[in-house]
Design an enzyme around this catalytic site. Structure first.
Site, PDB file in Angstrom:
ATOM      1  NE  ARG A   1      37.286 158.964  -0.047  1.00 13.68           N
ATOM      2  CZ  ARG A   1      37.379 158.983   1.283  1.00 13.68           C
ATOM      3  NH1 ARG A   1      36.486 158.350   1.999  1.00 13.68           N
ATOM      4  NH2 ARG A   1      38.349 159.626   1.876  1.00 13.68           N
ATOM      5  CG  ASP A   2      38.195 165.545  -5.267  1.00  9.89           C
ATOM      6  OD1 ASP A   2      37.352 166.373  -4.856  1.00  9.89           O
ATOM      7  OD2 ASP A   2      39.341 165.877  -5.604  1.00  9.89           O
ATOM      8  CB  ILE A   3      32.480 163.663  -8.460  1.00 11.66           C
ATOM      9  CG1 ILE A   3      32.757 162.160  -8.607  1.00 11.66           C
ATOM     10  CG2 ILE A   3      31.745 164.182  -9.687  1.00 11.66           C
ATOM     11  CD1 ILE A   3      33.637 161.801  -9.788  1.00 11.66           C
TER      12      ILE A   3
ATOM     13  CG  ASN B   1      38.908 165.535 -10.515  1.00  8.19           C
ATOM     14  OD1 ASN B   1      39.982 165.854 -11.022  1.00  8.19           O
ATOM     15  ND2 ASN B   1      38.782 165.317  -9.208  1.00  8.19           N
TER      16      ASN B   1
ATOM     17  CB  THR C   1      36.406 169.549  -3.753  1.00 10.97           C
ATOM     18  OG1 THR C   1      37.602 169.036  -4.358  1.00 10.97           O
ATOM     19  CG2 THR C   1      36.290 171.037  -4.033  1.00 10.97           C
TER      20      THR C   1
END
Length: 241
Positions: free
Chosen positions: A90-92, A96, A133
């Site tokens: 959920r935050d690629i 990261n 993001t």
């Protein structure tokens, strides 16, 4: 100390620890220990030397297709392992994805499962909130809907688009407009920004960035394989259609 006193922050910390420690894959940063010492909670993780993708993109405006296909292939395999464990990252985003350079072959590792969601759990901790993001989240995530592996596939597609074209797929003067653009607008055609990519690569990017997740690649490994085939002018005729 502040995190320990903030229940929601502590819950997020513990979620990250549980998610990361449950995964054992060379493309995912290893967690060695999760503990508490004198009231302070901590995660002991492997030490990585290299740079994240954000730093790499500051070095070069655009990356060549072979480097991007290698990145997508490695990260896609790691995300597929997370999917098999029932975890959506959920935050690629570039910050990261970390390139480890102290090995014979550059290895990409996925960092920070802090906003991950285990499918078998309820979404009580997020309660439908938009977490992630804005520039790299999927349309369903931007709308606050439930997400699955295809959300991470979309985010990986946004990263591939950024690497290959030198331009973000979705942006805006603030996060609200960026989220609107993710949900409603199409990015500029890749061939208008980087004509050398070829039509097959553009087709693959169109599929991975489909607003409707039912029309998107169903897995990160399928996306990686299609991007490799496109680079070799061997894209499946059904995908071209």
């Amino acid at each position: 100390v502040e995190m320990a006193q903030d229940k929601s922050s502590l819950e997020r910390f513990q979620r990250e620890a549980r998610a990361a420690s449950s995964l054992n894959h060379p493309g995912i940063c290893t967690v060695f220990e999760i503990d508490e010492h004198e009231g302070q909670h901590f995660i002991a993780m492997e030490l990585l030397r290299g740079m994240d993708l954000a730093d790499r993109l500051r070095e070069a405006k655009r990356l060549e297709l072979p480097e991007v296909t290698e990145l997508v292939s490695q990260v896609g395999d790691a995300l597929a392992a997370a999917d098999r464990a029932g975890i959506v990252h959920r935050d690629i985003k570039p910050q990261n994805l970390f390139a480890v350079d102290d090995s014979p072959r550059r290895t990409w590792k996925v960092l920070d499962f802090g906003v991950s969601k285990m499918r078998e759990l309820t979404s009580q901790l997020t309660q439908g909130a938009i977490i992630g993001t804005p520039s790299y989240m999927s349309p369903e995530q931007a709308r606050g809907l439930d997400v699955d592996h295809r959300s991470d596939v979309f985010s990986l597609g946004v990263i591939a688009y950024r690497c290959l074209t030198g331009r973000p797929a979705f942006t805006g003067p603030d996060s609200v407009i960026t989220v609107y653009n993710v949900v409603h607008l199409q990015p500029a055609r890749p061939l208008d920004l980087a004509p050398h990519l070829g039509e097959d690569v553009e087709r693959v990017l169109a599929l991975v960035l489909a607003k409707d997740r039912e029309r998107r690649f169903s897995s990160s490994t399928m996306f990686a394989a299609a991007l490799i085939d496109a680079g070799r002018a061997r894209l499946d005729s059904r995908m071209r259609a």
